[in-house]
Motif scaffolding. Structure first.
Motif, PDB file in Angstrom:
ATOM      1  N   SER A  49      -7.990 -45.987 -23.589  1.00 19.04           N
ATOM      2  CA  SER A  49      -7.621 -44.643 -24.174  1.00 19.04           C
ATOM      3  C   SER A  49      -6.682 -44.090 -23.050  1.00 19.04           C
ATOM      4  O   SER A  49      -6.155 -43.363 -22.932  1.00 19.04           O
ATOM      5  N   GLN A  50      -7.684 -43.834 -22.034  1.00 23.33           N
ATOM      6  CA  GLN A  50      -7.230 -43.133 -20.859  1.00 23.33           C
ATOM      7  C   GLN A  50      -5.615 -44.244 -20.495  1.00 23.33           C
ATOM      8  O   GLN A  50      -4.372 -43.215 -20.639  1.00 23.33           O
ATOM      9  N   GLY A  51      -5.382 -45.274 -20.722  1.00 22.93           N
ATOM     10  CA  GLY A  51      -4.349 -46.110 -20.364  1.00 22.93           C
ATOM     11  C   GLY A  51      -3.082 -45.365 -21.247  1.00 22.93           C
ATOM     12  O   GLY A  51      -1.845 -45.052 -21.321  1.00 22.93           O
ATOM     13  N   ARG A  52      -3.229 -45.346 -22.925  1.00 27.04           N
ATOM     14  CA  ARG A  52      -2.342 -44.906 -23.646  1.00 27.04           C
ATOM     15  C   ARG A  52      -1.930 -43.518 -23.687  1.00 27.04           C
ATOM     16  O   ARG A  52      -0.553 -43.162 -23.336  1.00 27.04           O
ATOM     17  N   ALA A  53      -3.502 -42.468 -23.368  1.00 29.44           N
ATOM     18  CA  ALA A  53      -2.742 -41.383 -23.555  1.00 29.44           C
ATOM     19  C   ALA A  53      -1.594 -40.941 -21.729  1.00 29.44           C
ATOM     20  O   ALA A  53      -0.569 -40.094 -21.906  1.00 29.44           O
ATOM     21  N   LEU A  54      -1.852 -42.155 -20.804  1.00 30.20           N
ATOM     22  CA  LEU A  54      -1.208 -41.977 -20.129  1.00 30.20           C
ATOM     23  C   LEU A  54       0.219 -42.081 -19.915  1.00 30.20           C
ATOM     24  O   LEU A  54       1.061 -41.805 -19.230  1.00 30.20           O
ATOM     25  N   ILE A  55       0.063 -42.913 -20.678  1.00 27.93           N
ATOM     26  CA  ILE A  55       1.631 -43.587 -20.788  1.00 27.93           C
ATOM     27  C   ILE A  55       2.517 -42.927 -21.950  1.00 27.93           C
ATOM     28  O   ILE A  55       3.316 -42.529 -22.068  1.00 27.93           O
ATOM     29  N   GLN A  56       1.757 -42.350 -22.695  1.00 30.03           N
ATOM     30  CA  GLN A  56       1.925 -41.518 -23.516  1.00 30.03           C
ATOM     31  C   GLN A  56       2.735 -39.623 -22.998  1.00 30.03           C
ATOM     32  O   GLN A  56       4.456 -39.630 -23.045  1.00 30.03           O
ATOM     33  N   GLU A  57       1.798 -39.755 -21.842  1.00 28.32           N
ATOM     34  CA  GLU A  57       2.416 -38.842 -21.471  1.00 28.32           C
ATOM     35  C   GLU A  57       3.648 -38.876 -20.202  1.00 28.32           C
ATOM     36  O   GLU A  57       4.188 -38.209 -20.384  1.00 28.32           O
ATOM     37  N   TYR A  58       3.912 -40.489 -19.536  1.00 31.21           N
ATOM     38  CA  TYR A  58       4.618 -40.399 -19.044  1.00 31.21           C
ATOM     39  C   TYR A  58       5.930 -40.520 -19.848  1.00 31.21           C
ATOM     40  O   TYR A  58       6.899 -39.996 -19.581  1.00 31.21           O
ATOM     41  N   GLU A  59       6.162 -41.087 -20.806  1.00 34.21           N
ATOM     42  CA  GLU A  59       6.850 -41.771 -21.394  1.00 34.21           C
ATOM     43  C   GLU A  59       7.606 -40.149 -22.150  1.00 34.21           C
ATOM     44  O   GLU A  59       9.009 -40.326 -21.891  1.00 34.21           O
ATOM     45  N   SER A  60       6.590 -39.729 -22.605  1.00 31.05           N
ATOM     46  CA  SER A  60       7.456 -38.540 -23.302  1.00 31.05           C
ATOM     47  C   SER A  60       7.953 -37.497 -22.346  1.00 31.05           C
ATOM     48  O   SER A  60       8.745 -36.414 -23.109  1.00 31.05           O
ATOM     49  N   LYS A  61       7.168 -36.771 -21.200  1.00 35.60           N
ATOM     50  CA  LYS A  61       7.641 -36.405 -19.942  1.00 35.60           C
ATOM     51  C   LYS A  61       8.421 -36.384 -18.749  1.00 35.60           C
ATOM     52  O   LYS A  61       9.137 -35.686 -18.612  1.00 35.60           O
ATOM     53  N   TYR A  62       8.178 -37.622 -18.263  1.00 34.69           N
ATOM     54  CA  TYR A  62       8.623 -37.696 -17.074  1.00 34.69           C
ATOM     55  C   TYR A  62       9.899 -39.043 -16.932  1.00 34.69           C
ATOM     56  O   TYR A  62      10.438 -38.873 -16.286  1.00 34.69           O
ATOM     57  N   LYS A  63       9.396 -40.215 -18.018  1.00 33.45           N
ATOM     58  CA  LYS A  63      10.394 -41.010 -17.920  1.00 33.45           C
ATOM     59  C   LYS A  63      11.763 -41.228 -17.974  1.00 33.45           C
ATOM     60  O   LYS A  63      12.523 -40.649 -17.558  1.00 33.45           O
ATOM     61  N   SER A  64      12.102 -40.038 -19.408  1.00 31.38           N
ATOM     62  CA  SER A  64      13.633 -39.220 -19.458  1.00 31.38           C
ATOM     63  C   SER A  64      13.950 -38.677 -18.394  1.00 31.38           C
ATOM     64  O   SER A  64      14.899 -38.438 -18.568  1.00 31.38           O
ATOM     65  N   ARG A  65      13.895 -37.995 -17.192  1.00 35.07           N
ATOM     66  CA  ARG A  65      14.333 -37.238 -16.241  1.00 35.07           C
ATOM     67  C   ARG A  65      13.430 -38.665 -15.133  1.00 35.07           C
ATOM     68  O   ARG A  65      14.697 -37.701 -13.761  1.00 35.07           O
ATOM     69  N   GLY A  66      14.180 -39.594 -15.647  1.00 33.52           N
ATOM     70  CA  GLY A  66      14.288 -40.942 -14.294  1.00 33.52           C
ATOM     71  C   GLY A  66      13.505 -41.257 -13.710  1.00 33.52           C
ATOM     72  O   GLY A  66      13.511 -41.234 -12.347  1.00 33.52           O
ATOM     73  N   LEU A  67      12.183 -40.401 -14.082  1.00 40.73           N
ATOM     74  CA  LEU A  67      10.848 -41.117 -13.068  1.00 40.73           C
ATOM     75  C   LEU A  67      11.054 -42.388 -13.639  1.00 40.73           C
ATOM     76  O   LEU A  67      10.281 -42.583 -14.707  1.00 40.73           O
ATOM     77  N   VAL A  68      10.032 -43.488 -11.849  1.00 43.23           N
ATOM     78  CA  VAL A  68       9.900 -44.595 -12.802  1.00 43.23           C
ATOM     79  C   VAL A  68       8.687 -44.366 -12.923  1.00 43.23           C
ATOM     80  O   VAL A  68       8.144 -44.014 -11.395  1.00 43.23           O
ATOM     81  N   TRP A  69       7.700 -45.113 -13.101  1.00 44.14           N
ATOM     82  CA  TRP A  69       6.249 -45.735 -13.348  1.00 44.14           C
ATOM     83  C   TRP A  69       5.679 -47.233 -13.456  1.00 44.14           C
ATOM     84  O   TRP A  69       6.079 -47.658 -15.245  1.00 44.14           O
TER      85      TRP A  69
END
Lengths: 368, 368
Positions: free
Chosen positions: A118-138
């Protein structure tokens, strides 16, 4: 621009014994500038080790929770640090990953991706929606996706050397006592996350299966229990797994071996058996050995015996995954260590702990 | 009166290679008088082997289906034959067992008790309601209940040498090709019973677990499949099992090893791991070897290492079970090889073949 300026968050055994030597092999490609740990003492000790191992002319900058002027926030505010490697206790990782991303840093975080699905899913969703688009790599580190030995085993299977995969075994039997350095990590001794060693160590096994097997793990049924009192909440999983292609396997994970010989007898390994041969992966002294056995056939297709091919690869997965991470921060993403793909490793352990013998759909569980 | 006068029904590999030598060790306690097989040729060949191995002054009487005057019914009508040993193909066994019981003979029949649970249950019910009360003995042979090695392993566990059982493994990996003598038994080549080799051979493994483990097998979840085309319907089971006491284990059964080395690597064995040690049972050259490892502790209970005790027992289960059967026909029943207890061996295989990853209640399934 590649993320040359790096900070390491966490200063425990693995940061010192695995990350520093891996970083040392990378030379000028990476510049380790700072370390953060909750305690000043631990961070400072790590800084000295780093100076020594990396042959630095000056010490790392040290950050810790004991002085507000040297806090993690202060570290993350530095513009000369483009990326962080997060090697903190499992339950601390998610909020630090998010904090680093929010500060505009690329992140390479140790497995597991999160303490639970559950935490993993939330983390991935937040990363993909907020940070991936800004070019940040996780990326999620140390999950064997970059390990040459496992990749070689996968290639042997994809090249048809063992035919169609029929069944497989993954066996990890560990002996841990009160003197083990791993046991004596405070956060492992009294784990505040599901499964204890089973999550911390078990995700490695599932990740290796994920790398080696050509078909995704689909369903797991398991029994879990505690064999050794000092290793709560559980230390043993007996599981059966079926893959999308219909192949299936046994996964045995235990940190509860009562004596050293029980672990030796098991000889931790992975075997994959196919219709035209089989392979075995073993590890010793920093080398991964893949023995590939293939049926030989005469011109009428009748079996005449078998050949054995041995592939040996040094274990350099951590070095390779840091290299791959640095390339990704430079815009060249090879897809290795994507957090989405590592979620199934946590899903497997979570499913096995809760299965009670009933099948759990891993594909559905690990869906983001 | 013990059943000295015996006929053997079936004249295949196992009757010749296992039963005859076992009977030979029993001397005057048993008098093998007759053999029945469907074919005259097979029965006659067996009769010659028997005369040779048992050093008989005159040949066995030969019965077969090719001459109505030498039929099974004629054999069963003889008053000087008190008991029969039934070593026929799996699907033929139930009706021959019932025919022999109806003729007033004691019966020692080869495992499995029946081709499936439903037939086994019906057979046991009919035996218990109609024949047991008349003093007739029926037992199911070759299920390891009489095997000294497995019994010694059970005693070591009951004596507390490995503490409380935590988890266990049973591994059987066999290589079978078109030249195998077992494969070339017609009824095994085209099996008309569930599981093929998995039922024929797999019940041995489950029986040994039943003998060795102090707690009954309760729940199994499994995946089954066919790895090797020549071995339909299935040749491989990957299973997890939980026992009544909460311990659990992995059972790996396959006759589908692609090459000889895969079977060698597996090194067929049983390990039982407990809270205070572990034991391993291996078999080679007619000897069963049990290595028992026990934690040693100082006066404060702190572990100081381990001891290893090795128990070796010759494999004489078939001889012992015939002796026990003869004693039972003489009114001294030690409970070994009761058909009821062997029904769970068939139940396990049937459950594993049909489980598809879901838990099956073995206790309920094997209930008569």
């Amino acid at each position: 621009m590649p993320a040359k300026g790096i900070a390491i968050l966490g200063s425990g055994i693995f940061a010192t014994e695995a990350h520093l030597p891996a970083i040392a092999t990378l030379g000028d490609a990476i510049e380790l500038k700072a370390v953060y740990s909750r305690s000043n003492k631990s961070a400072s000790t790590f800084a000295r080790s780093a100076q020594d191992i990396l042959k630095l002319s000056h010490a790392l900058d040290v950050y810790h929770d004991e002085d507000p002027a040297a806090s993690l926030d202060v570290l993350l505010a530095r513009s000369d640090i483009a990326a962080v490697i997060v090697v903190l206790p499992i339950t601390v990782q998610p909020k630090v990953i998010l904090k680093a991303l929010a500060a505009g840093k690329h992140v390479l975080s140790e497995k597991p991706v999160a303490p639970d699905v559950s935490q993993g899913r939330a983390l991935i969703q937040e990363y993909e929606s907020k940070y991936k688009s800004r070019g940040l790599v996780w990326r999620v580190a140390e999950n064997f996706e970059a390990e040459p030995g496992y990749r070689a085993a996968r290639r042997a299977i994809e090249d048809g050397k063992i035919g169609k995969v029929a069944f497989y075994n993954a066996c990890v039997v560990n002996y841990i006592d009160e003197n083990s350095k791993w046991y004596n990590t405070p956060w492992r001794t009294v784990p505040d996350y599901q499964g204890g060693f089973l999550l911390d160590g078990g995700v490695h096994t599932i990740a290796s299966l994920r790398v080696v097997l050509p078909s995704a793990l689909q369903t797991v049924s398991a029994f879990a229990s505690l064999a050794k009192d000092i290793l709560p909440p559980q230390d043993t999983i007996n599981a059966i797994v079926r893959n999308v292609d219909g192949s299936h396997g046994l996964v045995e994970l235990t940190w509860g071996a009562p004596t050293v010989t029980r672990a030796k007898q098991a000889g931790n390994n992975i075997t994959v058996t196919g219709t035209e041969g089989w392979l075995e992966i073993t590890r010793a002294n920093g080398v991964m050995r893949i023995a590939v056995h293939t049926i030989t056939r005469d011109k009428d297709g009748k079996s005449t015996g078998e050949t054995e091919e041995v592939i040996e690869e040094k274990e350099v997965g951590i070095q390779r995954e840091i290299e791959s991470f640095l390339r990704a921060t430079d815009g060249s993403d090879d897809g290795v260590d994507d957090p989405r793909s590592t979620l199934v490793d946590v899903a497997f352990i979570e499913a096995a702990l809760n299965s009670n013998g009933a099948p759990v759909d891993l594909v559905a569980l690990a869906k983001v």
